[in-house]
Design a protein around this motif. Structure first.
Motif, PDB file in Angstrom:
ATOM      1  N   PHE A 151      10.934  -1.593  -1.034  1.00  0.00           N
ATOM      2  CA  PHE A 151      10.666  -2.093   0.315  1.00  0.00           C
ATOM      3  C   PHE A 151       9.401  -1.459   0.887  1.00  0.00           C
ATOM      4  CE2 PHE A 151      15.451  -2.996   1.076  1.00  0.00           C
ATOM      5  CZ  PHE A 151      15.354  -4.179   0.359  1.00  0.00           C
ATOM      6  N   ARG A 152       9.204  -0.199   0.576  1.00  0.00           N
ATOM      7  CA  ARG A 152       7.984   0.480   1.037  1.00  0.00           C
ATOM      8  C   ARG A 152       6.743  -0.190   0.451  1.00  0.00           C
ATOM      9  NH1 ARG A 152       6.642   6.783  -0.325  1.00  0.00           N
ATOM     10  NH2 ARG A 152       4.447   6.430  -0.777  1.00  0.00           N
ATOM     11  N   TYR A 153       6.768  -0.460  -0.848  1.00  0.00           N
ATOM     12  CA  TYR A 153       5.614  -1.096  -1.484  1.00  0.00           C
ATOM     13  C   TYR A 153       5.438  -2.531  -1.013  1.00  0.00           C
ATOM     14  CZ  TYR A 153       5.788   2.973  -4.560  1.00  0.00           C
ATOM     15  OH  TYR A 153       5.800   4.254  -5.058  1.00  0.00           O
ATOM     16  N   ALA A 154       6.551  -3.235  -0.795  1.00  0.00           N
ATOM     17  CA  ALA A 154       6.472  -4.604  -0.281  1.00  0.00           C
ATOM     18  C   ALA A 154       5.877  -4.596   1.136  1.00  0.00           C
ATOM     19  CB  ALA A 154       7.849  -5.250  -0.285  1.00  0.00           C
ATOM     20  N   SER A 155       6.225  -3.604   1.927  1.00  0.00           N
ATOM     21  CA  SER A 155       5.657  -3.477   3.273  1.00  0.00           C
ATOM     22  C   SER A 155       4.160  -3.204   3.199  1.00  0.00           C
ATOM     23  CB  SER A 155       6.348  -2.358   4.046  1.00  0.00           C
ATOM     24  OG  SER A 155       7.673  -2.685   4.296  1.00  0.00           O
ATOM     25  N   TRP A 156       3.753  -2.371   2.252  1.00  0.00           N
ATOM     26  CA  TRP A 156       2.326  -2.109   2.089  1.00  0.00           C
ATOM     27  C   TRP A 156       1.601  -3.406   1.738  1.00  0.00           C
ATOM     28  CZ3 TRP A 156      -1.528  -3.043  -1.263  1.00  0.00           C
ATOM     29  CH2 TRP A 156      -2.753  -2.441  -0.974  1.00  0.00           C
ATOM     30  N   GLU A 157       2.155  -4.145   0.803  1.00  0.00           N
ATOM     31  CA  GLU A 157       1.510  -5.373   0.322  1.00  0.00           C
ATOM     32  C   GLU A 157       1.386  -6.409   1.442  1.00  0.00           C
ATOM     33  OE1 GLU A 157      -0.761  -6.518  -2.154  1.00  0.00           O
ATOM     34  OE2 GLU A 157       0.608  -5.413  -3.431  1.00  0.00           O
ATOM     35  N   THR A 158       2.452  -6.608   2.213  1.00  0.00           N
ATOM     36  CA  THR A 158       2.376  -7.580   3.311  1.00  0.00           C
ATOM     37  C   THR A 158       1.428  -7.090   4.407  1.00  0.00           C
ATOM     38  OG1 THR A 158       4.401  -6.681   4.302  1.00  0.00           O
ATOM     39  CG2 THR A 158       4.642  -8.604   2.870  1.00  0.00           C
ATOM     40  N   GLY A 159       1.374  -5.785   4.615  1.00  0.00           N
ATOM     41  CA  GLY A 159       0.422  -5.235   5.577  1.00  0.00           C
ATOM     42  C   GLY A 159      -1.013  -5.402   5.129  1.00  0.00           C
ATOM     43  N   PHE A 160      -1.248  -5.268   3.847  1.00  0.00           N
ATOM     44  CA  PHE A 160      -2.586  -5.456   3.284  1.00  0.00           C
ATOM     45  C   PHE A 160      -3.066  -6.886   3.537  1.00  0.00           C
ATOM     46  CE2 PHE A 160      -5.313  -6.403  -0.469  1.00  0.00           C
ATOM     47  CZ  PHE A 160      -6.284  -5.433  -0.281  1.00  0.00           C
ATOM     48  N   ILE A 161      -2.197  -7.854   3.275  1.00  0.00           N
ATOM     49  CA  ILE A 161      -2.552  -9.255   3.499  1.00  0.00           C
ATOM     50  C   ILE A 161      -2.704  -9.534   4.998  1.00  0.00           C
ATOM     51  CG2 ILE A 161      -1.852 -11.666   3.140  1.00  0.00           C
ATOM     52  CD1 ILE A 161      -2.562 -10.023   0.532  1.00  0.00           C
ATOM     53  N   SER A 162      -1.836  -8.940   5.813  1.00  0.00           N
ATOM     54  CA  SER A 162      -1.939  -9.115   7.266  1.00  0.00           C
ATOM     55  C   SER A 162      -3.256  -8.565   7.786  1.00  0.00           C
ATOM     56  CB  SER A 162      -0.783  -8.407   7.976  1.00  0.00           C
ATOM     57  OG  SER A 162       0.436  -8.980   7.640  1.00  0.00           O
ATOM     58  N   GLY A 163      -3.668  -7.420   7.285  1.00  0.00           N
ATOM     59  CA  GLY A 163      -4.944  -6.840   7.702  1.00  0.00           C
ATOM     60  C   GLY A 163      -6.113  -7.738   7.352  1.00  0.00           C
ATOM     61  N   ALA A 164      -6.066  -8.330   6.175  1.00  0.00           N
ATOM     62  CA  ALA A 164      -7.136  -9.237   5.758  1.00  0.00           C
ATOM     63  C   ALA A 164      -7.169 -10.476   6.648  1.00  0.00           C
ATOM     64  CB  ALA A 164      -6.950  -9.633   4.299  1.00  0.00           C
ATOM     65  N   SER A 165      -6.005 -10.935   7.092  1.00  0.00           N
ATOM     66  CA  SER A 165      -5.962 -12.140   7.931  1.00  0.00           C
ATOM     67  C   SER A 165      -6.525 -11.877   9.328  1.00  0.00           C
ATOM     68  CB  SER A 165      -4.545 -12.687   8.026  1.00  0.00           C
ATOM     69  OG  SER A 165      -3.739 -11.873   8.840  1.00  0.00           O
ATOM     70  N   LEU A 166      -6.652 -10.618   9.686  1.00  0.00           N
ATOM     71  CA  LEU A 166      -7.220 -10.273  10.981  1.00  0.00           C
ATOM     72  C   LEU A 166      -8.670 -10.736  11.082  1.00  0.00           C
ATOM     73  CD1 LEU A 166      -6.507  -8.646  13.585  1.00  0.00           C
ATOM     74  CD2 LEU A 166      -7.572  -6.686  12.485  1.00  0.00           C
TER      75      LEU A 166
END
Length: 116
Positions: free
Chosen positions: A60-75
């Motif tokens: 879950f920690r790694y999945a959170s990192w991955e979704t955060g990475f994509i969210s940051g790019a969408s900014l």
């Protein structure tokens, strides 16, 4: 503080533009970005790990990192806002199964390329 966060997220997102490969000697990976895909695959297939509470579950920690990475790019690139967390997890899981020695950052970068 919010401005500092937004600037940091934008810088991270800008570093994840398509064509920027983690194999580049100047590329940097920090924190969970360095985790290899083999670890992702092993954890996602571990029934004991998947029963752990959120606070103790590394997947879950790694999945959170991955979704955060994509969210940051969408900014900085609104075209990237066409996905969902389950789609990200599904893509990364398949990518990691096919590329166990790549990093989670590389998996995220490939997903960003697909969204372009």
């Amino acid at each position: 503080m919010r401005l500092c966060f937004l600037l940091s997220a934008a810088l991270i997102a800008l570093s994840a533009v398509p064509g920027a490969k983690a194999a580049d000697p100047y590329a940097r990976q920090y924190g969970d970005a360095q985790t290899d895909c083999g670890t992702w695959t092993k954890l996602s297939n571990d029934p004991v790990q998947m029963k752990k509470p959120w606070s103790e579950n590394l997947f879950f920690r790694y999945a959170s990192w991955e979704t955060g990475f994509i969210s940051g790019a969408s900014l900085v690139n609104p075209r990237l806002r066409t996905t969902s967390a389950p789609e990200i997890i599904k893509f990364v899981s398949q990518y990691c199964q096919d590329h166990p020695h790549d990093s989670l950052q590389q998996a995220g970068e490939r997903f960003l390329e697909v969204l372009q």
